[in-house]
Write an enzyme that holds these catalytic residues in place. Structure first.
Site, short mmCIF file in Angstrom:
data_model
loop_
_atom_site.label_atom_id
_atom_site.label_comp_id
_atom_site.label_asym_id
_atom_site.label_seq_id
_atom_site.Cartn_x
_atom_site.Cartn_y
_atom_site.Cartn_z
N CYS A 1 0.84 -1.19 0.00
CA CYS A 1 0.00 0.00 0.00
C CYS A 1 0.89 1.26 0.00
O CYS A 1 2.03 1.23 0.46
CB CYS A 1 -0.90 -0.01 1.23
SG CYS A 1 -1.98 1.42 1.41
N GLY A 2 0.34 2.35 -0.48
CA GLY A 2 1.07 3.61 -0.45
C GLY A 2 1.34 4.08 0.97
O GLY A 2 2.26 4.89 1.19
#
Length: 210
Positions: free
Chosen positions: A80-81
């Protein structure tokens, strides 16, 4: 002459001896009591620490072991970012506050963007090797929908706040009640003051008991 109705009653009565009828009545009463008892048990208020979960190595564990401590429950993901920023600061928080009645409790989840696709073993290896994670990690779970893990269902139902992405954060007090919720966009640094305040409360109470 014997009345036909009396004869019918006699036949019915003779089919079921009195001890049998008493036994049936007792079973009905007992069944009703058990139903009431079960309903009362179901209605008994639970808390986060009353659940059992599977850890990342496949062992069933009771969250009861964390009762009396502050927990920051997070649905984590490896791709995930928010992964890098969250894992780094979550581990820093664990390192700083872990000795003082605190734990990050990480639950990998693949429901959002398919960003936790690997096996539990691979997830653990990634977290330990990349970020030196020392906080407890649990088996990959669903955190929303009908198939959500019961512990997460409790978090959602008790707060009305359901995760919509990775790295939602639920702050659980020593009694197992959720006191704050933050979404993915809130940095862990912003949460730290709330965690430390709960830890201070624990330390104060322990001092008062001396």
């Amino acid at each position: 002459m014997l009345d036909p109705e009396d004869s019918a009653e006699h036949k019915v009565g003779s089919s079921f001896p009195k001890p049998f009828l008493v036994f049936v009545a007792m079973l009905i009463v007992l069944g009703a009591w058990l139903l009431l008892a079960f309903s009362a048990f179901e209605q008994k208020e639970t808390d986060f620490y009353s659940f059992k979960v599977v850890n990342i190595r496949g062992k069933l564990v009771s969250l009861e072991k964390y009762r009396g401590a502050v927990s920051l429950v997070v649905n984590v993901a490896s791709e995930c970012g928010y992964t890098d920023s969250h894992y780094k600061v979550l581990q820093q928080l664990q390192r700083e506050l872990g000795p003082y009645h605190f734990n990050v409790l990480a639950f990998p989840c693949n429901q959002f963007g398919q960003q936790e696709p690997d096996s539990n073993k691979e997830i653990e290896s990634f977290a330990r090797k990349t970020y030196g994670v020392s906080f407890p990690m649990f088996s990959k779970v669903a955190v929303t929908g009908t198939g959500a893990n019961p512990a997460f269902k409790y978090l959602v139902e008790s707060t009305g706040e359901e995760p919509t992405w990775n790295f939602w954060k639920y702050l659980v007090n020593p009694s197992g009640k959720v006191v704050k919720v933050w979404d993915s966009t809130v940095a862990v640094e912003e949460i730290k003051p709330y965690v430390t305040e709960l830890i201070r409360d624990i330390i104060r109470k322990k001092k008062d008991e001396l």
